[in-house]
Write a protein that holds these residues in place. Sequence first.
Motif, PDB file in Angstrom:
ATOM      1  N   ASN A  31       6.737  43.154   3.753  1.00 26.27           N
ATOM      2  CA  ASN A  31       5.319  42.844   3.975  1.00 26.27           C
ATOM      3  C   ASN A  31       4.835  43.262   5.355  1.00 26.27           C
ATOM      4  O   ASN A  31       3.662  43.091   5.675  1.00 26.27           O
ATOM      5  N   PHE A  32       5.724  43.791   6.175  1.00 25.18           N
ATOM      6  CA  PHE A  32       5.374  44.204   7.531  1.00 25.18           C
ATOM      7  C   PHE A  32       5.491  45.716   7.653  1.00 25.18           C
ATOM      8  O   PHE A  32       5.986  46.386   6.754  1.00 25.18           O
ATOM      9  N   ARG A  33       5.069  46.248   8.771  1.00 26.10           N
ATOM     10  CA  ARG A  33       5.260  47.672   9.047  1.00 26.10           C
ATOM     11  C   ARG A  33       6.709  47.884   9.453  1.00 26.10           C
ATOM     12  O   ARG A  33       7.245  47.110  10.241  1.00 26.10           O
ATOM     13  N   ILE A  34       7.310  48.925   8.923  1.00 25.57           N
ATOM     14  CA  ILE A  34       8.719  49.215   9.215  1.00 25.57           C
ATOM     15  C   ILE A  34       8.839  50.673   9.655  1.00 25.57           C
ATOM     16  O   ILE A  34       8.410  51.570   8.944  1.00 25.57           O
ATOM     17  N   ALA A  35       9.402  50.863  10.826  1.00 20.44           N
ATOM     18  CA  ALA A  35       9.674  52.212  11.339  1.00 20.44           C
ATOM     19  C   ALA A  35      11.185  52.382  11.405  1.00 20.44           C
ATOM     20  O   ALA A  35      11.899  51.496  11.862  1.00 20.44           O
ATOM     21  N   VAL A  51      23.418  55.396  14.926  1.00 17.64           N
ATOM     22  CA  VAL A  51      23.229  54.346  13.922  1.00 17.64           C
ATOM     23  C   VAL A  51      21.747  54.160  13.642  1.00 17.64           C
ATOM     24  O   VAL A  51      20.897  54.524  14.446  1.00 17.64           O
ATOM     25  N   GLY A  52      21.446  53.586  12.486  1.00 19.56           N
ATOM     26  CA  GLY A  52      20.065  53.347  12.095  1.00 19.56           C
ATOM     27  C   GLY A  52      19.584  51.972  12.517  1.00 19.56           C
ATOM     28  O   GLY A  52      20.331  51.003  12.466  1.00 19.56           O
ATOM     29  N   GLU A  53      18.361  51.929  12.973  1.00 23.59           N
ATOM     30  CA  GLU A  53      17.682  50.677  13.307  1.00 23.59           C
ATOM     31  C   GLU A  53      16.339  50.708  12.606  1.00 23.59           C
ATOM     32  O   GLU A  53      15.806  51.778  12.295  1.00 23.59           O
ATOM     33  N   VAL A  54      15.778  49.548  12.363  1.00 20.71           N
ATOM     34  CA  VAL A  54      14.412  49.457  11.888  1.00 20.71           C
ATOM     35  C   VAL A  54      13.621  48.637  12.892  1.00 20.71           C
ATOM     36  O   VAL A  54      14.108  47.636  13.414  1.00 20.71           O
ATOM     37  N   LEU A  55      12.426  49.122  13.209  1.00 23.02           N
ATOM     38  CA  LEU A  55      11.495  48.384  14.041  1.00 23.02           C
ATOM     39  C   LEU A  55      10.474  47.771  13.102  1.00 23.02           C
ATOM     40  O   LEU A  55       9.809  48.476  12.343  1.00 23.02           O
ATOM     41  N   ALA A  62       2.742  53.170  18.055  1.00 25.32           N
ATOM     42  CA  ALA A  62       2.353  54.496  18.526  1.00 25.32           C
ATOM     43  C   ALA A  62       3.582  55.389  18.592  1.00 25.32           C
ATOM     44  O   ALA A  62       4.684  54.926  18.837  1.00 25.32           O
ATOM     45  N   GLY A  63       3.392  56.666  18.369  1.00 22.86           N
ATOM     46  CA  GLY A  63       4.495  57.610  18.490  1.00 22.86           C
ATOM     47  C   GLY A  63       4.699  58.402  17.221  1.00 22.86           C
ATOM     48  O   GLY A  63       4.281  58.024  16.143  1.00 22.86           O
ATOM     49  N   LYS A  64       5.397  59.495  17.360  1.00 19.72           N
ATOM     50  CA  LYS A  64       5.647  60.399  16.238  1.00 19.72           C
ATOM     51  C   LYS A  64       6.484  59.727  15.150  1.00 19.72           C
ATOM     52  O   LYS A  64       7.548  59.189  15.409  1.00 19.72           O
ATOM     53  N   ASP A  65       5.978  59.784  13.934  1.00 19.40           N
ATOM     54  CA  ASP A  65       6.689  59.333  12.738  1.00 19.40           C
ATOM     55  C   ASP A  65       7.116  57.862  12.780  1.00 19.40           C
ATOM     56  O   ASP A  65       8.003  57.472  12.051  1.00 19.40           O
ATOM     57  N   LEU A  66       6.504  57.044  13.614  1.00 18.13           N
ATOM     58  CA  LEU A  66       6.915  55.644  13.644  1.00 18.13           C
ATOM     59  C   LEU A  66       6.190  54.798  12.610  1.00 18.13           C
ATOM     60  O   LEU A  66       6.743  53.845  12.101  1.00 18.13           O
ATOM     61  N   ASN A  67       4.953  55.105  12.309  1.00 19.85           N
ATOM     62  CA  ASN A  67       4.231  54.271  11.348  1.00 19.85           C
ATOM     63  C   ASN A  67       4.595  54.664   9.930  1.00 19.85           C
ATOM     64  O   ASN A  67       4.368  55.771   9.495  1.00 19.85           O
ATOM     65  N   ARG A  68       5.184  53.760   9.246  1.00 17.58           N
ATOM     66  CA  ARG A  68       5.632  53.985   7.877  1.00 17.58           C
ATOM     67  C   ARG A  68       4.794  53.131   6.941  1.00 17.58           C
ATOM     68  O   ARG A  68       4.240  52.117   7.342  1.00 17.58           O
TER      69      ARG A  68
END
Length: 85
Positions: A31-35, A51-55, A62-68
Amino acid sequence: FGRLAGILDKVKGKFILSLNDIVGVRETFANFRIAVVKTRYSISASANKEVGEVLISNFPLAGKDLNRPKRVPKARSNSAKNGVN
């Protein structure tokens, strides 16, 4: 994580949360934004391993390809990544 997602859903201000990109995290916080980002842990014995992280946030990042989109593909399990079923 379900309890945390419920608490964050009620936050009136902005928040950002960083978690390991493991099975269940994306679904729990859908339900939230996930980058999705890649990082290296400098304190770890495997510091050279990416390794993979999710924000996870409740606002656009802001930033390249962060808003999913709010719905993102499920993280693959370790067995799926290694070709084991």
